[in-house]
Design a protein around this motif. Structure first.
Motif, short mmCIF file in Angstrom:
data_model
loop_
_atom_site.label_atom_id
_atom_site.label_comp_id
_atom_site.label_asym_id
_atom_site.label_seq_id
_atom_site.Cartn_x
_atom_site.Cartn_y
_atom_site.Cartn_z
N LYS A 1 0.43 -0.96 -0.04
CA LYS A 1 -0.12 -0.31 0.35
C LYS A 1 0.82 1.18 0.08
O LYS A 1 1.79 1.11 0.71
CB LYS A 1 -0.84 -0.01 1.21
CG LYS A 1 -2.03 1.24 1.24
CD LYS A 1 -2.78 0.63 2.32
CE LYS A 1 -4.22 2.33 2.27
NZ LYS A 1 -4.91 2.04 3.30
N ASN B 1 -0.45 7.61 -0.08
CA ASN B 1 -1.48 8.50 -0.14
C ASN B 1 -2.90 7.54 -1.78
O ASN B 1 -3.27 7.47 -2.57
CB ASN B 1 -1.90 9.67 -1.78
CG ASN B 1 -2.34 10.30 -2.54
OD1 ASN B 1 -3.65 10.25 -1.41
ND2 ASN B 1 -2.71 11.60 -3.21
N ASN B 2 -3.07 6.25 -1.45
CA ASN B 2 -4.07 5.18 -1.87
C ASN B 2 -3.31 4.68 -2.94
O ASN B 2 -3.74 3.97 -3.69
CB ASN B 2 -5.07 5.80 -1.78
CG ASN B 2 -5.66 5.82 -0.23
OD1 ASN B 2 -5.94 5.13 0.44
ND2 ASN B 2 -6.60 6.82 -0.52
N SER B 3 -1.95 4.84 -3.60
CA SER B 3 -1.55 4.31 -4.50
C SER B 3 -0.84 2.77 -4.40
O SER B 3 -0.97 2.54 -3.02
CB SER B 3 0.00 4.86 -5.27
OG SER B 3 1.23 4.83 -3.83
N ARG C 1 -0.63 9.61 -7.15
CA ARG C 1 -2.91 9.80 -6.69
C ARG C 1 -2.84 7.99 -6.42
O ARG C 1 -2.63 7.33 -6.87
CB ARG C 1 -3.45 10.65 -7.67
CG ARG C 1 -2.17 11.66 -7.95
CD ARG C 1 -3.27 12.94 -6.53
NE ARG C 1 -3.07 14.40 -7.07
CZ ARG C 1 -1.34 15.07 -6.84
NH1 ARG C 1 -1.00 13.53 -5.91
NH2 ARG C 1 -0.88 16.19 -7.32
N SER C 2 -4.34 8.92 -6.03
CA SER C 2 -5.05 7.45 -5.47
C SER C 2 -4.81 6.45 -7.05
O SER C 2 -5.35 7.15 -7.96
CB SER C 2 -7.04 7.45 -5.02
OG SER C 2 -7.70 6.38 -5.09
N ASP C 3 -5.04 5.31 -6.86
CA ASP C 3 -5.07 4.11 -7.65
C ASP C 3 -3.93 3.67 -8.95
O ASP C 3 -4.00 3.58 -9.68
CB ASP C 3 -5.92 4.58 -8.41
CG ASP C 3 -7.78 4.41 -8.02
OD1 ASP C 3 -7.68 3.19 -7.55
OD2 ASP C 3 -8.61 5.04 -8.81
#
Length: 460
Positions: A324, A327-329, A436-438
């Motif tokens: 993990k 920033n949710n990457s 960023r996320s994803d």
């Protein structure tokens, strides 16, 4: 845990002194690091940058009950059993050979330019379906770590899996002659250590040293499409050879492969009705699994029997593990080691993944490539495509040639390529500002480049 008497150890290594007073004292483990010794240990004072004999008192405090000794006997502690030998490391190797013959497990030896540790972990999973297995831990795969691994196995071990690493010619021969494998596996021939060996052909010669101690009825498992190995297996009988790979000319090959973010599924020609799953990314890891399955078949384990344990195998840390990220990457950490072939393979598989964010590759210098370094670093451009990768982040002086080629040859726009040297903080900060996320991030480099420190700063 071993169970040997001091007298048995002294006889096994041809001690130069007598130990009659302590002959029946039991030894239950062997160690060379005083910080890790336990009660009942035989202390092995190795001589390197420091002379291990200096730490004998600490060894005794930690519970050592005997020690090998190559210093003058007059310098040995009073009223403590020392086994005098000419060379403490050679004595540990000799003791390991004795203990291996005493326990008599099947011996599986594994080497290769890449994939040794993953194949070792997969082979343990496959063989554990039927046998009690002991394997190399961490990177204990050299002339010190291998005998230590042998001496750590319990007396009821049925199979021991020994990883064999090298930097120079002759090193694997020493390990193979000590272990006398029943099964030897070569994962692949890449460019690792080409600085010291001079060519891929010389690397193949060095890897083939694993057959030096191979038992007369032993089996060699190797990638059948590698011409450098095809040329070098001629001295072995056809009954001793097993091949794996993507091609149908191999003894074991995949029929269908589906790779996803955290798992890969496939079937094989040997058992087309059995769907196999491995909890890692990549078609190259299918090859590692095929090698492990061939080891299973060689010991009587059918693919159907091995399927469940292979699906649950535990990968050694820092090898293609998803973490993990900031920033949710999601970070694919493969920063433990690298050579050009391995780097290209993981980039190709990472590029095929689908996600809702960016795909970023972070690549660090590859070491020990010698005069071929610049050309091999630049060759990574062959697998980097802006259709699949959004940003390329490079670290290290050796990666400068790749950064230049990607921009000057119009493979990527200038704003998509970022090159850093020296302190890693600016690169880390850039990635934190960018992620960023994803987003998916691949981090790959040689261990000495220390991108593991970057992984630690970007994971939560």
């Amino acid at each position: 845990m071993i169970s040997l008497t001091i007298n048995e150890i002294a006889e096994a290594v041809g001690a130069l002194n007598t130990v009659d007073q302590w002959s029946e004292r039991a030894v239950t483990s062997v160690g060379f690091d005083t910080r890790k010794l336990t009660a009942g240990s035989l202390f092995v004072p190795l001589i390197g940058e420091n002379d291990g004999h200096r730490f004998i008192e600490q060894a005794i405090e930690q519970g050592a009950v005997a020690a090998f000794w190559s210093a003058p006997l007059a310098e040995a502690p009073a009223d403590f059993p020392v086994i005098q030998v000419a060379d403490t490391l050679a004595a540990m190797q000799q003791l390991a050979k004795y203990y291996l013959k005493k326990v008599a497990p099947k011996v599986v030896a594994i080497t290769g330019s890449n994939g040794k540790t993953t194949t070792k972990d997969m082979t343990e999973a496959v063989l554990s379906a039927r046998y009690k297995v002991h394997k190399t831990q961490g990177n204990f795969n050299n002339h010190i770590g291998l005998p230590y691994t042998i001496l750590e196995m319990s007396e009821d071990t049925e199979v021991i899996i020994l990883e064999m690493g090298m930097n120079h010619p002759g090193e694997i021969k020493v390990l193979s002659d000590l272990a006398e494998p029943d099964i030897a596996i070569i994962t692949m021939i890449g460019e690792s250590h080409i600085e010291y060996l001079g060519s891929r052909a010389a690397i193949a010669d060095a890897k083939m040293e694993i057959t030096s101690g191979l038992k007369k009825d032993g089996i060699l498992i190797y990638p059948g499409a590698e011409p450098l190995l095809q040329e070098r297996v001629q001295g072995l009988s056809s009954e001793q050879l097993r091949t794996f790979g993507q091609e149908a000319s191999n003894d074991l090959y995949p029929l269908q492969v589906k790779t996803e973010m955290k798992e890969t599924t496939f079937t094989t020609n040997s058992a087309p009705d059995v769907q196999l799953q491995i909890p890692v990314l990549g078609t190259y890891n299918v090859n590692n699994a095929l090698a492990a399955l061939l080891a299973g078949l060689a010991t009587g384990i059918l693919i159907k029997e091995a399927a469940g344990s292979l699906a649950r195998f535990h990968l050694t840390k820092n090898r293609t593990e998803w973490l993990k990220g900031y920033n949710n990457s999601a970070i694919l950490n493969d920063a433990y080691n690298a050579n050009p072939t391995a780097m290209k393979l993981v980039i190709e598989n990472f590029s095929r993944l689908s996600n809702n964010g960016q795909k970023i590759v972070v690549l660090g210098d590859m070491l020990e490539l010698g005069e071929w370094s610049a050309a091999l670093h630049e060759s990574i451009k062959e697998v980097l495509s802006p259709e699949a990768i959004d940003q390329v982040v490079l670290y290290g002086e050796k990666m400068q040639v790749l950064a230049t080629a990607l921009v000057e040859e119009n493979i990527f726009d200038e704003h998509q390529v970022h090159h850093f040297t020296g302190e890693k903080e600016p690169m880390i900060q850039y990635l934190k500002d960018t992620l960023r996320s994803d987003d998916y991030v691949l981090i790959k480099s040689s261990f000495g480049t220390d991108l593991l420190s970057v992984v630690r700063m970007l994971t939560v």
